[in-house]
Design a protein around this motif. Structure first.
Motif, PDB file in Angstrom:
ATOM      1  N   GLN A  73       0.811  -1.220   0.000  1.00 35.45           N
ATOM      2  CA  GLN A  73       0.000   0.000   0.000  1.00 35.45           C
ATOM      3  C   GLN A  73       0.848   1.276   0.000  1.00 35.45           C
ATOM      4  O   GLN A  73       0.426   2.290  -0.550  1.00 35.45           O
ATOM      5  CB  GLN A  73      -0.899   0.024   1.249  1.00 35.45           C
ATOM      6  N   SER A  91       1.401   4.478  -8.910  1.00 35.01           N
ATOM      7  CA  SER A  91       0.102   5.170  -8.916  1.00 35.01           C
ATOM      8  C   SER A  91      -0.976   4.318  -9.564  1.00 35.01           C
ATOM      9  O   SER A  91      -2.121   4.268  -9.088  1.00 35.01           O
ATOM     10  CB  SER A  91       0.238   6.510  -9.642  1.00 35.01           C
ATOM     11  N   ARG A  92      -0.625   3.650 -10.639  1.00 35.64           N
ATOM     12  CA  ARG A  92      -1.588   2.808 -11.345  1.00 35.64           C
ATOM     13  C   ARG A  92      -2.105   1.685 -10.448  1.00 35.64           C
ATOM     14  O   ARG A  92      -3.261   1.279 -10.545  1.00 35.64           O
ATOM     15  CB  ARG A  92      -0.940   2.247 -12.601  1.00 35.64           C
ATOM     16  N   ARG A  93      -1.235   1.198  -9.571  1.00 38.33           N
ATOM     17  CA  ARG A  93      -1.612   0.113  -8.671  1.00 38.33           C
ATOM     18  C   ARG A  93      -2.204   0.626  -7.358  1.00 38.33           C
ATOM     19  O   ARG A  93      -2.525  -0.169  -6.468  1.00 38.33           O
ATOM     20  CB  ARG A  93      -0.402  -0.768  -8.366  1.00 38.33           C
ATOM     21  N   GLY A  94      -2.321   1.967  -7.237  1.00 42.10           N
ATOM     22  CA  GLY A  94      -2.886   2.531  -6.019  1.00 42.10           C
ATOM     23  C   GLY A  94      -1.948   2.471  -4.836  1.00 42.10           C
ATOM     24  O   GLY A  94      -2.383   2.446  -3.678  1.00 42.10           O
ATOM     25  N   ASP A 326      -2.673  12.192  -5.152  1.00 40.72           N
ATOM     26  CA  ASP A 326      -3.979  11.768  -5.644  1.00 40.72           C
ATOM     27  C   ASP A 326      -4.316  10.351  -5.198  1.00 40.72           C
ATOM     28  O   ASP A 326      -5.478  10.035  -4.940  1.00 40.72           O
ATOM     29  CB  ASP A 326      -4.031  11.871  -7.171  1.00 40.72           C
ATOM     30  N   VAL A 327      -3.293   9.506  -5.079  1.00 36.26           N
ATOM     31  CA  VAL A 327      -3.521   8.139  -4.597  1.00 36.26           C
ATOM     32  C   VAL A 327      -4.015   8.176  -3.159  1.00 36.26           C
ATOM     33  O   VAL A 327      -4.951   7.466  -2.780  1.00 36.26           O
ATOM     34  CB  VAL A 327      -2.232   7.297  -4.711  1.00 36.26           C
ATOM     35  N   TRP A 328      -3.382   9.017  -2.336  1.00 39.14           N
ATOM     36  CA  TRP A 328      -3.825   9.119  -0.950  1.00 39.14           C
ATOM     37  C   TRP A 328      -5.241   9.669  -0.860  1.00 39.14           C
ATOM     38  O   TRP A 328      -6.073   9.147  -0.119  1.00 39.14           O
ATOM     39  CB  TRP A 328      -2.878  10.002  -0.137  1.00 39.14           C
ATOM     40  N   ARG A 330      -7.618   9.534  -3.017  1.00 38.75           N
ATOM     41  CA  ARG A 330      -8.559   8.530  -3.505  1.00 38.75           C
ATOM     42  C   ARG A 330      -8.743   7.422  -2.473  1.00 38.75           C
ATOM     43  O   ARG A 330      -9.863   7.015  -2.173  1.00 38.75           O
ATOM     44  CB  ARG A 330      -8.054   7.960  -4.830  1.00 38.75           C
ATOM     45  N   THR A 331      -7.633   6.961  -1.901  1.00 44.04           N
ATOM     46  CA  THR A 331      -7.698   5.894  -0.903  1.00 44.04           C
ATOM     47  C   THR A 331      -8.432   6.364   0.343  1.00 44.04           C
ATOM     48  O   THR A 331      -9.266   5.655   0.910  1.00 44.04           O
ATOM     49  CB  THR A 331      -6.275   5.438  -0.526  1.00 44.04           C
ATOM     50  N   GLU A 334     -12.201   6.676  -0.289  1.00 42.94           N
ATOM     51  CA  GLU A 334     -12.838   5.360  -0.330  1.00 42.94           C
ATOM     52  C   GLU A 334     -12.979   4.793   1.076  1.00 42.94           C
ATOM     53  O   GLU A 334     -13.984   4.195   1.426  1.00 42.94           O
ATOM     54  CB  GLU A 334     -12.023   4.421  -1.212  1.00 42.94           C
TER      55      GLU A 334
END
Length: 338
Positions: A73, A91-94, A326-328, A330-331, A334
């Motif tokens: 993660q 980033s693609r894998r989150g 952006d990953v953070w 988005r995570t 969610e």
């Protein structure tokens, strides 16, 4: 008493203190590697395959390695630069990537100025003269150096580190400051009287050119033969950015032919610097083994920031210095919705 179940697994690679490892071990199962090489790569991958977090210095990951780490993660690199990591794939894998800016700014600027002083005053060359028994009489013009105070300092990349170098030059040595940047730096201009130039003009006007840009496709070989040809023959080049910002063969040729006077280098295209590199044998070159942030205080602060990033991301309070923010977001969004 039943053993506490730890919800996370972390892989740690060098540069962590005992206290930092202990803090991580209090919340997670930690697999620690002093280093990763061919002898233990299989063990490293076995640990990574189960890991939720990865932390360390000089981490090198590929997309193929990420594919074998389905639970991963967070990657917390103990460095400012992250060109050694596949950001797009992460980033693609989150997978969140965090780095350690700010805490090494002043230390790296100190290193840059040490290289400036050493190249201008020929400190390493003349120290070796004494050590080798070559000091037999008063030092004459053939061994004179060049003044630093009052010379024009050109900063290529006026970010945090570049600005810190500029302050040392302007406030400590009365140096006029030129800089390149994607956008104007009005605060730096007001504070130091710095003047923005395009790269070509800066190279032509500066007595000392100091590189502090990040490495990416746009800065690969930014300083090539054409760029070096614009510099004064009396000028010096100092690089505390990344080695591949400079076309190394072109630099060697320029130094050999006297197209520029000297270079101070903390970074190289290949590290460690190969033993047969001409750079290590040239009197007008000062070389250092990538020591920009290498002090006890700064390396510990970098490691602590990486630990705080990793823990904050895993427990949900948030990382301090995310790269792919952006990953953070988005995570986090969610997680809030579930």
């Amino acid at each position: 008493m039943a053993e506490q179940i730890k919800p996370w697994r972390i892989v740690a690679v060098r540069r962590l203190s005992e206290a930092q490892l202990e803090a991580l071990s209090g919340m997670a199962e930690v697999d620690y590697f002093e280093d990763v090489d061919a002898s233990n790569h299989a063990d490293f991958m076995a640990a990574l395959s189960k890991a939720h977090g990865l932390i360390g210095g000089k981490l090198k990951l590929s997309e193929a390695m990420l594919a074998k780490a389905p639970a991963l993660q967070v990657v917390a690199t103990i460095s400012v630069g992250y060109d050694h990591l596949p950001l797009e794939a992460l980033s693609r894998r989150g997978i969140l990537l965090c780095n350690t800016p700010d805490v090494l700014t002043e230390t790296t600027a100190d290193t840059a100025f040490a290289l400036i002083m050493a190249t201008q005053r020929r400190l390493v060359e003349l120290s070796n003269l004494v050590r080798d028994g070559g000091w037999h009489a008063h030092i004459g013009p053939e061994h004179f150096g060049v003044d630093v105070h009052g010379k024009t300092l050109g900063i290529v990349g006026a970010g945090r580190i570049g600005a810190a170098i500029a302050r040392r030059g302007a406030l400590g040595f009365g140096m006029p400051i030129l800089y390149t940047a994607a956008s104007p730096k009005p605060a730096l201009e007001q504070e130091l009287g710095a003047q923005r130039r395009d790269l070509e003009a800066l190279l032509a006007q500066a007595d000392i050119v100091c590189l502090s840009v990040p490495y990416n496709a746009d800065t690969h070989h930014l300083i090539d033969a054409d760029a070096l040809s614009l510099m004064k023959p009396t000028a010096a080049l100092v690089n505390v950015a990344r080695g591949k910002v400079v076309d190394e063969p072109a630099l060697i040729e320029a130094l050999r032919r006297g197209r520029i006077r000297a270079a101070g280098l903390d970074v190289f295209a290949e590290e460690p610097l190969p033993a047969d590199s001409p750079l290590s044998a040239m009197d007008n070159v000062v070389v250092a083994p990538h020591i920009g942030s290498a002090t006890h205080e700064t390396r510990d602060a970098m490691a602590q920031l990486a630990v705080d990033n990793l823990v904050g991301a895993l427990v949900g309070s948030g990382p301090l210095t995310p790269v792919n923010e952006d990953v953070w977001r988005r995570t986090f969004s969610e997680a809030q919705e579930t």
